[in-house]
Design a protein around this motif. Sequence first.
Motif, PDB file in Angstrom:
ATOM      1  N   LEU A   5      12.723  22.603  26.409  1.00  0.00           N
ATOM      2  CA  LEU A   5      12.213  22.973  27.113  1.00  0.00           C
ATOM      3  C   LEU A   5      11.675  23.959  27.703  1.00  0.00           C
ATOM      4  CD1 LEU A   5       8.844  20.810  28.791  1.00  0.00           C
ATOM      5  CD2 LEU A   5      11.068  20.114  26.936  1.00  0.00           C
ATOM      6  N   MET A   6      12.624  24.708  27.565  1.00  0.00           N
ATOM      7  CA  MET A   6      13.196  26.783  28.082  1.00  0.00           C
ATOM      8  C   MET A   6      11.856  27.566  26.447  1.00  0.00           C
ATOM      9  SD  MET A   6      14.679  26.863  30.421  1.00  0.00           S
ATOM     10  CE  MET A   6      15.009  28.425  30.381  1.00  0.00           C
ATOM     11  N   TRP A   7      12.032  26.982  25.952  1.00  0.00           N
ATOM     12  CA  TRP A   7      11.054  27.345  24.704  1.00  0.00           C
ATOM     13  C   TRP A   7       9.488  27.444  24.946  1.00  0.00           C
ATOM     14  CZ3 TRP A   7       7.712  25.323  20.993  1.00  0.00           C
ATOM     15  CH2 TRP A   7       7.206  26.404  19.984  1.00  0.00           C
ATOM     16  N   PHE A   8       9.654  26.318  25.316  1.00  0.00           N
ATOM     17  CA  PHE A   8       8.156  25.755  25.868  1.00  0.00           C
ATOM     18  C   PHE A   8       7.763  26.772  26.956  1.00  0.00           C
ATOM     19  CE2 PHE A   8       8.192  21.616  22.828  1.00  0.00           C
ATOM     20  CZ  PHE A   8       7.252  22.131  22.342  1.00  0.00           C
ATOM     21  N   ALA A  46       3.500  32.179  34.096  1.00  0.00           N
ATOM     22  CA  ALA A  46       3.296  30.773  34.339  1.00  0.00           C
ATOM     23  C   ALA A  46       4.332  29.662  34.327  1.00  0.00           C
ATOM     24  CB  ALA A  46       1.255  30.094  34.121  1.00  0.00           C
ATOM     25  N   PRO A  47       4.632  29.759  35.115  1.00  0.00           N
ATOM     26  CA  PRO A  47       6.595  28.657  35.748  1.00  0.00           C
ATOM     27  C   PRO A  47       6.145  27.660  35.131  1.00  0.00           C
ATOM     28  CG  PRO A  47       6.492  30.720  36.499  1.00  0.00           C
ATOM     29  CD  PRO A  47       5.423  31.273  36.450  1.00  0.00           C
ATOM     30  N   SER A  48       6.226  27.044  34.443  1.00  0.00           N
ATOM     31  CA  SER A  48       6.406  25.292  34.674  1.00  0.00           C
ATOM     32  C   SER A  48       7.087  24.801  36.156  1.00  0.00           C
ATOM     33  CB  SER A  48       7.133  24.710  33.797  1.00  0.00           C
ATOM     34  OG  SER A  48       6.023  25.168  32.552  1.00  0.00           O
ATOM     35  N   PRO A  49       6.026  23.604  36.947  1.00  0.00           N
ATOM     36  CA  PRO A  49       7.107  23.156  38.403  1.00  0.00           C
ATOM     37  C   PRO A  49       8.607  22.487  38.272  1.00  0.00           C
ATOM     38  CG  PRO A  49       4.837  22.694  38.107  1.00  0.00           C
ATOM     39  CD  PRO A  49       4.835  23.434  36.220  1.00  0.00           C
ATOM     40  N   TRP A  50       8.743  22.347  37.001  1.00  0.00           N
ATOM     41  CA  TRP A  50       9.538  21.751  36.615  1.00  0.00           C
ATOM     42  C   TRP A  50      11.267  22.631  36.787  1.00  0.00           C
ATOM     43  CZ3 TRP A  50      13.022  23.570  33.130  1.00  0.00           C
ATOM     44  CH2 TRP A  50      11.918  24.361  31.234  1.00  0.00           C
ATOM     45  N   LEU A  51      10.039  24.241  36.077  1.00  0.00           N
ATOM     46  CA  LEU A  51      11.431  25.489  36.207  1.00  0.00           C
ATOM     47  C   LEU A  51      12.175  25.626  37.609  1.00  0.00           C
ATOM     48  CD1 LEU A  51      12.976  27.414  34.279  1.00  0.00           C
ATOM     49  CD2 LEU A  51      10.724  29.134  34.065  1.00  0.00           C
ATOM     50  N   HIS A  52      10.835  25.576  38.586  1.00  0.00           N
ATOM     51  CA  HIS A  52      11.281  25.953  40.455  1.00  0.00           C
ATOM     52  C   HIS A  52      12.442  24.717  40.948  1.00  0.00           C
ATOM     53  CE1 HIS A  52       7.771  29.006  40.666  1.00  0.00           C
ATOM     54  NE2 HIS A  52       7.231  28.245  39.459  1.00  0.00           N
ATOM     55  N   ASP A 102       9.839  39.775  35.200  1.00  0.00           N
ATOM     56  CA  ASP A 102      10.234  38.546  35.450  1.00  0.00           C
ATOM     57  C   ASP A 102       9.770  37.639  34.961  1.00  0.00           C
ATOM     58  OD1 ASP A 102      12.598  39.593  37.385  1.00  0.00           O
ATOM     59  OD2 ASP A 102      11.601  39.802  39.017  1.00  0.00           O
ATOM     60  N   HIS A 103       9.727  36.370  34.860  1.00  0.00           N
ATOM     61  CA  HIS A 103       9.525  35.179  34.987  1.00  0.00           C
ATOM     62  C   HIS A 103       8.941  34.043  35.483  1.00  0.00           C
ATOM     63  CE1 HIS A 103       7.808  31.497  32.524  1.00  0.00           C
ATOM     64  NE2 HIS A 103       8.423  31.248  33.352  1.00  0.00           N
ATOM     65  N   LEU A 104       9.780  34.114  37.042  1.00  0.00           N
ATOM     66  CA  LEU A 104      10.352  33.660  37.978  1.00  0.00           C
ATOM     67  C   LEU A 104      10.909  34.990  38.692  1.00  0.00           C
ATOM     68  CD1 LEU A 104       9.017  31.749  39.595  1.00  0.00           C
ATOM     69  CD2 LEU A 104      11.707  30.307  39.241  1.00  0.00           C
ATOM     70  N   PRO A 105      10.040  34.952  40.362  1.00  0.00           N
ATOM     71  CA  PRO A 105      10.771  36.699  41.242  1.00  0.00           C
ATOM     72  C   PRO A 105      12.509  35.523  41.309  1.00  0.00           C
ATOM     73  CG  PRO A 105       8.354  36.102  41.461  1.00  0.00           C
ATOM     74  CD  PRO A 105       9.167  35.146  40.667  1.00  0.00           C
ATOM     75  N   PRO A 106      13.716  36.998  42.342  1.00  0.00           N
ATOM     76  CA  PRO A 106      14.524  35.501  42.351  1.00  0.00           C
ATOM     77  C   PRO A 106      13.831  35.227  43.555  1.00  0.00           C
ATOM     78  CG  PRO A 106      14.818  38.315  42.433  1.00  0.00           C
ATOM     79  CD  PRO A 106      12.892  37.703  42.348  1.00  0.00           C
ATOM     80  N   ARG A 107      14.823  33.680  43.876  1.00  0.00           N
ATOM     81  CA  ARG A 107      14.501  32.520  44.622  1.00  0.00           C
ATOM     82  C   ARG A 107      15.997  32.782  45.217  1.00  0.00           C
ATOM     83  NH1 ARG A 107      10.158  33.068  43.583  1.00  0.00           N
ATOM     84  NH2 ARG A 107       8.285  31.653  43.197  1.00  0.00           N
ATOM     85  N   SER A 108      16.199  31.605  46.374  1.00  0.00           N
ATOM     86  CA  SER A 108      17.265  31.469  47.069  1.00  0.00           C
ATOM     87  C   SER A 108      17.105  30.264  47.900  1.00  0.00           C
ATOM     88  CB  SER A 108      17.805  32.938  48.217  1.00  0.00           C
ATOM     89  OG  SER A 108      16.726  33.002  49.546  1.00  0.00           O
ATOM     90  N   LEU A 109      17.894  29.323  48.548  1.00  0.00           N
ATOM     91  CA  LEU A 109      17.715  28.013  49.561  1.00  0.00           C
ATOM     92  C   LEU A 109      17.504  29.452  50.688  1.00  0.00           C
ATOM     93  CD1 LEU A 109      20.737  25.898  47.703  1.00  0.00           C
ATOM     94  CD2 LEU A 109      17.836  25.694  47.490  1.00  0.00           C
ATOM     95  N   PRO A 110      16.929  28.645  51.458  1.00  0.00           N
ATOM     96  CA  PRO A 110      15.982  27.061  51.700  1.00  0.00           C
ATOM     97  C   PRO A 110      14.567  27.538  50.397  1.00  0.00           C
ATOM     98  CG  PRO A 110      16.328  27.359  53.989  1.00  0.00           C
ATOM     99  CD  PRO A 110      17.089  28.354  52.952  1.00  0.00           C
ATOM    100  N   HIS A 111      14.073  27.635  49.664  1.00  0.00           N
ATOM    101  CA  HIS A 111      13.006  27.952  48.990  1.00  0.00           C
ATOM    102  C   HIS A 111      12.543  26.441  48.376  1.00  0.00           C
ATOM    103  CE1 HIS A 111      10.195  30.907  47.995  1.00  0.00           C
ATOM    104  NE2 HIS A 111       9.902  30.057  47.124  1.00  0.00           N
TER     105      HIS A 111
END
Length: 481
Positions: free
Chosen positions: A392-395, A402-408, A467-476
């Motif tokens: 799924l990382m290849w897909f 356009a990051p997939s919801p499951w990647l978040h 960036d495919h997805l910018p930096p994230r931290s908790l809580p997010h």
Amino acid sequence: MDWIAAPDAWLSRLVLQRGLALVYLLAFLSAAREFRPLAGERGLTPAPVLLRALSFRQAPSLFHLRYSDRLLAAVAWLGAALAAAVALGAADAVPLWASMPLWAVLWVLYLSVVNIGGTWYAFGWESLLLEAGFLAIFLGNDSIAPPTVGLYLMIWLVFRVELGAGLIKWRGDPCWRKLTCLYYHHETQPMPGPLSWFFHHLPRPLHRVESAANHVAQLIAPFGLFLPQPAATWAALVVIVTQLWLVASGNFAWLNWLTMILAVAAVDGALAARHLPLPDPPADQPDAPTWFAALLLAAAALVAFLSRRPVANLLSSAQEMNRPYNGFHLANTYGAFGSVTRHRYEVVLEGTNAPSPDGAARWREYEFHGKPGDVRRLPRQFAPFHLRLDWLMWFAALSPYAPSPWLHALVQRLLAGDRTILRLLRVNPFPDHPPTHIRARLYSYRFTTWRELRTTGAWWHRTPEGDHLPPRSLPHPPPAA
């Protein structure tokens, strides 16, 4: 082959059934390892959510009665134990009336898993295993001669697999007709293997030969599976050799292995037995009893009726690939690589313990088992085992921005230090405590040249693309799907 029974096909049936049981074993072990973190109650795409959205008719599954991660684990381990027993000969050690339920239970258990697995189980080889597993119910065991109709149902299945793959290529990407797709494919395929680098660097004329041979194996040889012996055996050997070539050049889970196993249905078992050091065939194999023959013919009639849609798809200029037409995954359509990507992108997950993800932060990478990451690491061989997260990382990389919801959801689990997810990774760069921030970086990957390999020791060369997805931290909280 005799129309009713083929007593000389005992070896073909033996290889087919034992091989299929081993594939079932791998599939259930994979579910036991991966299902909970990917699709469990707290998985990246929770199965209970899917169950609430689908009816039993849309997705037949025992889990419509009740789902829990413990029940899923019980089904997976029960399936693995039963598959191992059948691979060791349990279905041949019991009467025919008891052998059929063993295969039926394997099919029902795996169907129940696949139909609630969502995107993690939306692969053509899942449907292929289920269709083959259903047909195996009607192959009998050592107490009767191998039924010819049952063997031809298997041949019909591998015929559709091969012809579907050949037609989708011929109708799809023009590079298949120009014989140039393999200039790129070995490098850009979902999960390269340890020999893929070397296949990529074959001379281009050999790549053209590879492409032409693929067309012969998938567009012409499948028709030979229905010819009298020994022509059918030679056609099956073409299929088997082609699939072995694919096994050597990449990682496609159990697709290639299962296709080879199915092709054995067309092999002249008596001819093979005469040239191989094998035990004597089972003695006194009578024809099937009437009740079994009636069930077999009913199954054949069902397959013939359901085959209308895959046959129409094969004949259609708008051919689809890898689609089940019913919730039981019977008489599906198959195909592979109707288009070939020319450029490889990889999504690389990186974390930092810095309080702020600014220019001073030191980022460290998470490493996966199968997908490319460390440029100095030679790709490994994992097939016939299936690494669903790696695939799924290849897909995900096919949609670079356009990051997939499951990647978040994956990033959130890593920020929380979720052990079930971390067990699916090869390297966790934060073994003591989770990072403060995680980002997904996009890189352009290509195989190194011979000179670059000698100079740097790296199998890959990569270039950052942003960036495919910018930096994230908790809580997010993850965005809505």
